[in-house]
Design a protein around this motif. Structure first.
Motif: not given
Length: 399
Positions: A67, A69, A261, A302, A306-307, A309-310, A313-314
């Protein structure tokens, strides 16, 4: 076991670094200039694998794009296997802000009794004006466990000073002793690009870390049950101090990762106007425990967590055997330090003394020069020896 990735950044082939994905936003005005970092060290930049020696993006071959960021540098790694899943400038020097408190925890958490009650002194509150504090008062009496909660939840710089002073013996030089211990701890973990000046992460001249180093530090922290308990605590109570007519109050965990999360394990936020936003966070999912570290981020669009979290997820979307490098271990570091010590001893034993007469006839002792140079190289070559060990290990398979 240390391994070298098959994924190699373009820069390693003599080309430019691969650009990291960033959102297209305007940079905030009025940001102070960043401190000038030490020059890149080719050896330290490749600790954990040659592919990590880049200022740009490094991801496994065939992996989807991570993502976008605002973090200037970041890294995602597996806490259990030590595999590095990807990163952006993982070994680039950055200013840590309050994520440096994770190094304080890694250094002294096991050395302080959480049930011990201590008294705050005036020097503990010697922190930067308007910086983060949990609200300790001079003469107040607090359990050490409460100080850890104030440090990890509310990023209390007053708590950092108090814990550092106590861990350093409790005297006026206690903080300085603990900062020295923090730097020794960083070296023992293989975090060679980390240098602490303050225990809290408040900016100090020459204070740096890297996304890779923070992952090494986090790996030790998350192996500690007390640390895991503290960073998963959503709120805590600061006790009243009736002798000082100070009421008690509640404080909250600033790491919002733990509030929503899935599988969140906790972490640490950080911010100074110089360092910008930094973040360390971890989560567990489907039998995997991943950690994300990021530095030099802006809070828009973000926030730091939150960054995180992204990027988590990746990381969880990648195959379990995906890797671009490895987190080295304290055992790896100790092994190569022992090898260096043995080599120095061997060089000293094999070196034959030169008599004054022979020294004079041979040009003032020049025959001893190769030995002296060899010892100097060994003294300076701790990361280099580790890198040489790495390059002999089998390369992992990446799909």
């Amino acid at each position: 076991m240390i391994s070298i990735p098959v994924a190699v950044p373009a820069a390693a082939e003599g080309k430019t670094d691969i650009s990291c994905p960033h959102p297209n936003i305007a940079k905030p005005a009025g940001i102070p200039p960043r401190p000038v970092p030490p020059p890149d060290d080719p050896v330290n930049s490749a600790v954990g694998g040659d592919a990590l020696a880049t200022h740009g993006l490094v991801i496994p071959a065939g992996a989807k794009q991570p993502p976008a960021v605002t973090a200037t540098t970041w890294m995602v790694a597996d806490l259990d296997t030590g595999e590095v899943l990807g990163g952006c400038g993982p070994h680039v020097y950055q200013t840590p802000a309050s994520v440096q408190k994770t190094l304080l925890a890694a250094t002294v958490m096991d050395k302080l009794d959480p049930k011990q009650t201590v008294t705050v002194v005036r020097g503990d509150l010697d922190i930067e004006v308007n910086s983060s504090a949990v609200g300790l008062v001079v003469g107040g009496k607090y359990q050490i466990a409460t100080l850890w909660l104030g440090l990890m939840l509310n990023s209390g710089n007053d708590a950092a000073n108090t814990l550092a002073r106590l861990a350093g013996g409790g005297g006026p030089d206690g903080v300085a002793k603990t900062v020295a211990a923090m730097n020794a701890e960083a070296r023992s973990l293989g975090a060679y690009q980390t240098h602490a000046v303050t225990p809290s992460g408040l900016d100090g001249k020459g204070q740096f870390t890297s996304a890779y180093d923070l992952a090494l530090i986090a790996r030790k922290d998350f192996a500690n049950a007390d640390f895991r308990k503290y960073v998963l605590t959503k709120s805590a109570q600061m006790p009243a101090q009736p002798q000082l007519k100070q009421k008690g109050f509640q404080f909250q965990n600033e790491n919002k990762l733990i509030f929503g999360y899935p599988g969140a394990m906790g972490g640490k936020t950080g911010f100074t106007t110089v360092a910008r936003h930094s973040y360390v966070g971890a989560a567990a999912r489907n039998g995997r425990r991943l950690v994300v570290t990021l530095l030099g981020a802006e809070a828009h669009p973000l926030r730091g967590y939150q960054q995180g979290e992204a990027l988590l997820d990746w990381g969880f979307s990648l195959p379990k055997d995906a890797s671009v490098g490895k987190l080295i271990t304290p055992e790896d570091v100790a092994q190569q330090q022992a090898a260096a010590t043995a080599s120095r001893a061997e060089s000293t034993t094999e070196a034959k003394p030169v008599s004054p007469a022979r020294s004079s006839s041979s040009g003032g002792g020049l025959p001893m020069l190769p030995v002296a140079l060899g010892v100097a190289v060994l003294l300076a070559g701790t990361p280099l020896l580790l890198l040489l060990i790495q390059r002999r290990r089998k390369r992992p398979q990446v799909r």
